[in-house]
Design a protein around this motif. Structure first.
Motif, PDB file in Angstrom:
ATOM      1  N   SER A   9       5.002 -77.826   1.768  1.00  0.00           N
ATOM      2  CA  SER A   9       6.358 -77.939   2.294  1.00  0.00           C
ATOM      3  C   SER A   9       6.390 -77.356   3.706  1.00  0.00           C
ATOM      4  CB  SER A   9       7.316 -77.183   1.375  1.00  0.00           C
ATOM      5  OG  SER A   9       8.628 -77.307   1.833  1.00  0.00           O
ATOM      6  N   GLY A  10       6.846 -78.158   4.660  1.00  0.00           N
ATOM      7  CA  GLY A  10       6.910 -77.702   6.046  1.00  0.00           C
ATOM      8  C   GLY A  10       5.681 -78.051   6.861  1.00  0.00           C
ATOM      9  N   ALA A  11       4.721 -78.779   6.272  1.00  0.00           N
ATOM     10  CA  ALA A  11       3.487 -79.116   6.985  1.00  0.00           C
ATOM     11  C   ALA A  11       3.691 -80.214   8.036  1.00  0.00           C
ATOM     12  CB  ALA A  11       2.396 -79.539   6.003  1.00  0.00           C
ATOM     13  N   GLY A  12       4.774 -80.980   7.930  1.00  0.00           N
ATOM     14  CA  GLY A  12       5.046 -82.038   8.902  1.00  0.00           C
ATOM     15  C   GLY A  12       4.821 -83.445   8.377  1.00  0.00           C
ATOM     16  N   LYS A  13       4.828 -83.600   7.064  1.00  0.00           N
ATOM     17  CA  LYS A  13       4.556 -84.903   6.444  1.00  0.00           C
ATOM     18  C   LYS A  13       5.587 -85.960   6.812  1.00  0.00           C
ATOM     19  CE  LYS A  13       4.761 -83.004   2.423  1.00  0.00           C
ATOM     20  NZ  LYS A  13       5.063 -81.651   2.886  1.00  0.00           N
ATOM     21  N   THR A  14       6.854 -85.625   6.753  1.00  0.00           N
ATOM     22  CA  THR A  14       7.915 -86.594   7.017  1.00  0.00           C
ATOM     23  C   THR A  14       7.912 -87.020   8.486  1.00  0.00           C
ATOM     24  OG1 THR A  14       9.229 -85.748   5.188  1.00  0.00           O
ATOM     25  CG2 THR A  14      10.410 -86.990   6.882  1.00  0.00           C
ATOM     26  N   THR A  15       7.711 -86.076   9.372  1.00  0.00           N
ATOM     27  CA  THR A  15       7.625 -86.389  10.801  1.00  0.00           C
ATOM     28  C   THR A  15       6.422 -87.285  11.071  1.00  0.00           C
ATOM     29  OG1 THR A  15       8.684 -84.286  11.349  1.00  0.00           O
ATOM     30  CG2 THR A  15       7.453 -85.376  13.113  1.00  0.00           C
ATOM     31  N   LEU A  16       5.303 -86.976  10.424  1.00  0.00           N
ATOM     32  CA  LEU A  16       4.106 -87.794  10.589  1.00  0.00           C
ATOM     33  C   LEU A  16       4.309 -89.189   9.995  1.00  0.00           C
ATOM     34  CD1 LEU A  16       1.203 -88.245  11.440  1.00  0.00           C
ATOM     35  CD2 LEU A  16       0.473 -86.985   9.386  1.00  0.00           C
ATOM     36  N   ALA A  17       4.993 -89.275   8.873  1.00  0.00           N
ATOM     37  CA  ALA A  17       5.266 -90.584   8.261  1.00  0.00           C
ATOM     38  C   ALA A  17       6.047 -91.468   9.225  1.00  0.00           C
ATOM     39  CB  ALA A  17       6.030 -90.415   6.948  1.00  0.00           C
ATOM     40  N   ALA A  18       7.029 -90.914   9.887  1.00  0.00           N
ATOM     41  CA  ALA A  18       7.811 -91.682  10.860  1.00  0.00           C
ATOM     42  C   ALA A  18       6.936 -92.150  12.025  1.00  0.00           C
ATOM     43  CB  ALA A  18       8.984 -90.857  11.370  1.00  0.00           C
ATOM     44  N   ALA A  19       6.055 -91.271  12.501  1.00  0.00           N
ATOM     45  CA  ALA A  19       5.149 -91.639  13.601  1.00  0.00           C
ATOM     46  C   ALA A  19       4.168 -92.726  13.161  1.00  0.00           C
ATOM     47  CB  ALA A  19       4.404 -90.403  14.099  1.00  0.00           C
ATOM     48  N   LYS A 118      10.042 -74.062   7.469  1.00  0.00           N
ATOM     49  CA  LYS A 118      11.011 -74.174   6.375  1.00  0.00           C
ATOM     50  C   LYS A 118      12.258 -73.330   6.682  1.00  0.00           C
ATOM     51  CE  LYS A 118      11.356 -75.283   1.868  1.00  0.00           C
ATOM     52  NZ  LYS A 118      11.270 -76.511   1.224  1.00  0.00           N
ATOM     53  N   ILE A 119      12.055 -72.122   7.198  1.00  0.00           N
ATOM     54  CA  ILE A 119      13.182 -71.260   7.578  1.00  0.00           C
ATOM     55  C   ILE A 119      13.997 -71.917   8.684  1.00  0.00           C
ATOM     56  CG2 ILE A 119      13.793 -69.077   8.696  1.00  0.00           C
ATOM     57  CD1 ILE A 119      11.394 -67.826   7.098  1.00  0.00           C
ATOM     58  N   GLN A 120      13.309 -72.472   9.685  1.00  0.00           N
ATOM     59  CA  GLN A 120      14.027 -73.154  10.767  1.00  0.00           C
ATOM     60  C   GLN A 120      14.876 -74.296  10.233  1.00  0.00           C
ATOM     61  OE1 GLN A 120      10.683 -74.115  13.357  1.00  0.00           O
ATOM     62  NE2 GLN A 120      11.544 -72.773  14.932  1.00  0.00           N
ATOM     63  N   ARG A 121      14.282 -75.123   9.379  1.00  0.00           N
ATOM     64  CA  ARG A 121      14.974 -76.319   8.888  1.00  0.00           C
ATOM     65  C   ARG A 121      16.078 -75.974   7.889  1.00  0.00           C
ATOM     66  NH1 ARG A 121      10.788 -79.401   6.674  1.00  0.00           N
ATOM     67  NH2 ARG A 121      11.176 -78.522   4.631  1.00  0.00           N
ATOM     68  N   LYS A 122      15.733 -75.251   6.847  1.00  0.00           N
ATOM     69  CA  LYS A 122      16.696 -75.027   5.766  1.00  0.00           C
ATOM     70  C   LYS A 122      17.724 -73.952   6.099  1.00  0.00           C
ATOM     71  CE  LYS A 122      16.175 -75.631   1.638  1.00  0.00           C
ATOM     72  NZ  LYS A 122      16.214 -76.260   0.360  1.00  0.00           N
ATOM     73  N   VAL A 132      17.425 -66.266  -0.444  1.00  0.00           N
ATOM     74  CA  VAL A 132      17.099 -67.144  -1.571  1.00  0.00           C
ATOM     75  C   VAL A 132      15.814 -67.908  -1.277  1.00  0.00           C
ATOM     76  CG1 VAL A 132      17.883 -69.134  -2.930  1.00  0.00           C
ATOM     77  CG2 VAL A 132      19.511 -67.338  -2.299  1.00  0.00           C
ATOM     78  N   LEU A 133      15.694 -68.428  -0.054  1.00  0.00           N
ATOM     79  CA  LEU A 133      14.486 -69.159   0.314  1.00  0.00           C
ATOM     80  C   LEU A 133      13.256 -68.261   0.207  1.00  0.00           C
ATOM     81  CD1 LEU A 133      13.877 -71.813   2.888  1.00  0.00           C
ATOM     82  CD2 LEU A 133      12.490 -69.762   3.082  1.00  0.00           C
ATOM     83  N   LEU A 134      13.340 -67.048   0.737  1.00  0.00           N
ATOM     84  CA  LEU A 134      12.194 -66.144   0.695  1.00  0.00           C
ATOM     85  C   LEU A 134      11.853 -65.723  -0.732  1.00  0.00           C
ATOM     86  CD1 LEU A 134      12.909 -63.939   3.837  1.00  0.00           C
ATOM     87  CD2 LEU A 134      11.171 -65.741   3.579  1.00  0.00           C
ATOM     88  N   ARG A 135      12.852 -65.443  -1.526  1.00  0.00           N
ATOM     89  CA  ARG A 135      12.601 -65.061  -2.924  1.00  0.00           C
ATOM     90  C   ARG A 135      11.937 -66.211  -3.680  1.00  0.00           C
ATOM     91  NH1 ARG A 135      17.229 -63.052  -3.989  1.00  0.00           N
ATOM     92  NH2 ARG A 135      18.208 -64.972  -4.675  1.00  0.00           N
ATOM     93  N   ASN A 136      12.435 -67.436  -3.467  1.00  0.00           N
ATOM     94  CA  ASN A 136      11.850 -68.612  -4.102  1.00  0.00           C
ATOM     95  C   ASN A 136      10.401 -68.808  -3.656  1.00  0.00           C
ATOM     96  OD1 ASN A 136      11.784 -70.968  -5.675  1.00  0.00           O
ATOM     97  ND2 ASN A 136      12.340 -72.211  -3.910  1.00  0.00           N
TER      98      ASN A 136
END
Length: 186
Positions: A9-19, A118-122, A132-136
């Motif tokens: 999660s956060g590796a850049g998969k969706t951005t790469l998919a668009a490219a 992930k912190i930047q986005r969510k 909550v994000l950090l605990r998860n």
């Protein structure tokens, strides 16, 4: 042709998919996002109560994703377009019935950079509570990544550095696919 993008999660998969879709040598290309295939109903997928007792879907577990529906939708897309790109934590697990060329990519990025993204986005962009994000992440997602995502790296055809620009990665991936004769440059 089916191209899958797996990674944390956060590796850049969706951005790469668009490219990849924008630069596909055979067009049109269709992108299917694994995030669109998580179960939404208690009783399907892996659910656990949060600290307040409310059931929450464990999106770090592959059993929480409707991979059967994603594979079906991949088949449908492959019947209509020459290139289908699937991105997601468990994209490598997609098994369409359609016989086609397949290329699996692992998008690698160190855990600290994935967490920062992930912190930047969510949290910063979408207003999700940081605590909550950090605990998860500390209680579940880090271990789930090691258990379910990281082992897939060995099964992929190529590992790319998710810190590189998506356009550069897309060009590199297509050049490898073309060099292997999986698709022709049109």
């Amino acid at each position: 042709m089916l191209v899958t993008l797996t990674g944390g999660s956060g590796a850049g998969k969706t951005t790469l998919a668009a490219a990849l879709a924008a630069t596909a040598p055979r067009v049109p290309a269709q992108v299917l996002h694994g995030d669109d295939y998580y179960f939404r109903t208690v009783g399907q997928g892996v659910w656990a109560p949060d600290e307040t007792g409310v059931p929450r879907l464990d999106v770090g577990d592959p059993w929480s994703q409707d991979l059967k529906r994603l594979s079906h939708d991949s088949d449908t897309a492959l019947a209509h377009v020459p290139v289908v790109i699937v991105d997601g934590l468990f994209a490598r697990r997609v098994v369409p019935r359609t016989t086609c060329a397949r290329f699996d990519v692992f998008v690698d990025l160190p855990a600290d950079l994935r967490l920062a993204r992930k912190i930047q986005r969510k949290c910063l962009r979408d207003g999700f509570p940081l605590d909550v994000l950090l605990r998860n992440y500390l209680d579940h997602r880090r271990a789930a990544h090691d258990r379910y995502v990281e082992p897939v790296r060995a099964d992929c055809d190529l590992t790319v550095d998710g810190s590189r620009p998506a356009d550069d990665l897309a060009q590199h991936i297509w050049s490898v696919i073309i060099a292997k004769g999986l698709i022709r440059d049109s």
